[in-house]
Design a protein around this motif. Sequence first.
Motif, short mmCIF file in Angstrom:
data_model
loop_
_atom_site.label_atom_id
_atom_site.label_comp_id
_atom_site.label_asym_id
_atom_site.label_seq_id
_atom_site.Cartn_x
_atom_site.Cartn_y
_atom_site.Cartn_z
N MET A 179 40.24 48.78 15.11
CA MET A 179 40.43 48.59 13.57
C MET A 179 40.62 47.54 13.21
O MET A 179 40.58 46.26 13.68
CB MET A 179 41.97 49.47 13.55
CG MET A 179 43.07 48.76 14.12
SD MET A 179 44.62 49.72 14.28
CE MET A 179 45.02 50.11 12.58
N ASP A 180 40.50 47.27 11.80
CA ASP A 180 40.65 45.95 11.04
C ASP A 180 41.80 45.43 10.93
O ASP A 180 42.87 46.28 11.04
CB ASP A 180 39.90 46.29 9.65
CG ASP A 180 38.43 46.42 9.86
OD1 ASP A 180 37.89 46.42 10.73
OD2 ASP A 180 37.83 46.54 8.64
N ALA A 181 42.18 44.07 10.85
CA ALA A 181 43.15 43.53 10.70
C ALA A 181 43.84 43.72 9.27
O ALA A 181 45.23 43.61 9.16
CB ALA A 181 43.30 42.03 11.16
N ASP A 182 43.01 44.12 8.43
CA ASP A 182 43.70 43.66 7.01
C ASP A 182 44.31 44.96 6.47
O ASP A 182 44.75 45.21 5.19
CB ASP A 182 42.45 43.50 6.12
CG ASP A 182 41.33 44.51 6.13
OD1 ASP A 182 41.63 45.54 6.42
OD2 ASP A 182 40.17 44.23 5.46
N LEU A 183 44.73 45.84 7.05
CA LEU A 183 45.29 47.20 6.99
C LEU A 183 44.82 48.14 5.94
O LEU A 183 45.16 49.13 5.54
CB LEU A 183 46.86 46.85 6.19
CG LEU A 183 47.86 46.05 7.11
CD1 LEU A 183 49.15 45.69 6.44
CD2 LEU A 183 48.35 47.19 8.19
N GLN A 184 43.37 47.72 5.96
CA GLN A 184 42.35 48.83 5.35
C GLN A 184 42.30 49.93 6.01
O GLN A 184 41.77 51.09 5.65
CB GLN A 184 41.11 48.22 4.89
CG GLN A 184 41.20 47.40 3.47
CD GLN A 184 39.80 47.02 3.23
OE1 GLN A 184 39.07 46.47 3.99
NE2 GLN A 184 39.38 47.12 1.92
N HIS A 185 42.58 50.03 7.40
CA HIS A 185 42.55 51.14 8.39
C HIS A 185 44.15 51.25 8.67
O HIS A 185 44.59 50.76 9.68
CB HIS A 185 41.89 50.55 9.57
CG HIS A 185 40.46 50.33 9.35
ND1 HIS A 185 39.72 49.80 10.51
CD2 HIS A 185 39.49 50.75 8.40
CE1 HIS A 185 38.23 49.75 9.64
NE2 HIS A 185 38.26 50.08 8.79
N GLU B 128 42.92 49.10 -0.49
CA GLU B 128 42.43 47.63 -0.68
C GLU B 128 43.34 46.91 0.42
O GLU B 128 44.20 47.20 0.78
CB GLU B 128 42.73 47.23 -2.10
CG GLU B 128 42.00 47.93 -2.91
CD GLU B 128 41.83 47.37 -4.51
OE1 GLU B 128 42.03 46.28 -4.67
OE2 GLU B 128 42.08 48.28 -5.51
N ARG B 129 42.54 45.75 0.75
CA ARG B 129 43.14 44.98 1.48
C ARG B 129 44.51 44.53 1.24
O ARG B 129 44.86 44.19 0.16
CB ARG B 129 42.12 43.39 1.46
CG ARG B 129 41.79 43.02 2.60
CD ARG B 129 40.64 41.78 2.29
NE ARG B 129 39.84 41.55 3.49
CZ ARG B 129 40.45 40.77 4.51
NH1 ARG B 129 41.73 40.63 4.55
NH2 ARG B 129 39.47 40.82 5.53
N ALA B 130 45.41 44.12 2.31
CA ALA B 130 46.65 43.77 2.02
C ALA B 130 46.88 42.49 1.66
O ALA B 130 47.66 42.10 0.85
CB ALA B 130 47.53 44.19 3.28
MG MG Z 1 38.67 44.78 4.97
#
Ligand code: MG
Length: 337
Positions: free
Chosen positions: A97-103, A204-206
Amino acid sequence: MKLVSIVVPCYNEQEVLPLFYDEIIRVTNDMKSEFPELDFEFLFVNDGSKDRTLEIFRELADKDKRVRYISFSRNFGKESGMYAGLKNSKGDYVVVMDADLQHPPAFLPEMYRYVRNGEYDCATTRRVSRKGESKIRSWFAMKFYQIMNKISQTEIVDGAQDFRFMTRQMVDSILSMSEYNRFSKGIFSWVGFNVKYIEYENVERAAGTTAWSFWGLFKYSLEGIMAFSTAPLAISSLLGVITCIIAFIAIIATVVKTLVFGEDVSGYPTTLCVILLFSGIQLFCTGILGQYLSKTYLETKGRPIYIAKETDEIYRNKKAEASETDAQDNTGDSASE
Ligand code: MG
Ligand code: UDP
């Protein structure tokens, strides 16, 4: 007990990492009470970040022994990050998973429910909207999926993402594809298995900013097409055949015309146009060939997909050594006193 490895590729994610860590801890703790058979490890990959990402990894490793990390010697790209994570994961299940909380980690329990009873080998999310993305970007993305699915045998689902909950068997299959030019969307689909798509609205990105420029994405999509389709090669051969037929007809017409009406010296502009057109087509096709050749060239070199400079193991050993020497120094000091 079943171990779940959570793999997170990170590139300049200092802003969002603390938020991500808190969220993933909250979700996995909840999961542990719902599914007592689960254990977790968190495997972060630092893809040559230029900010404090690596320091944050070290801090997390200090306070949580389930945190592991790999830090690259430079930026190798997200694909390499995911590969490194999968390769070093130890779990019976692996999540990417991505780190940006988009997942959103909140999907993990639902994903696990699908994979747990063996009905599915992989659960993934599919975003049904591209909210928060520019119109042009969405349009190009849509076209990419259309073209890709037309010319490649590997089906690539529109909106499918690199947010996946997979069994060890599927992960091992992915790792067996050791190609250097990695296009994960294609690889995930190429290996097959039963995949459950969970639909959701784009988030969206956190915090922080995306590392993808429009041009970067465009190049990535061309890589994808070349990695999973040889249609451009076929198209260039087809172009060659068509132009040969046209040329053949033109030759006959010219011969007949010369025999019937005799030869005159006009026709210089048409000759020039024809030469320009055909040399253009030739160069274009040679270019396509060159692209495939260059990919083959890179593959044959067999370069490593990533180079790790530091891992949590190295860091922990170093720390243990340092504290040992400290302790020795201290006992030495007190003995001399
Ligand atoms: Mg992202
Ligand atoms: N990422 C990476 N290496 C890169 C670019 C991105 O490891 O060279 C990571 C990034 O830290 C994030 C994930 O890949 O966890 C997705 O990146 P981003 O959010 O920038 O992409 P987007 O969500 O816009 O597709």
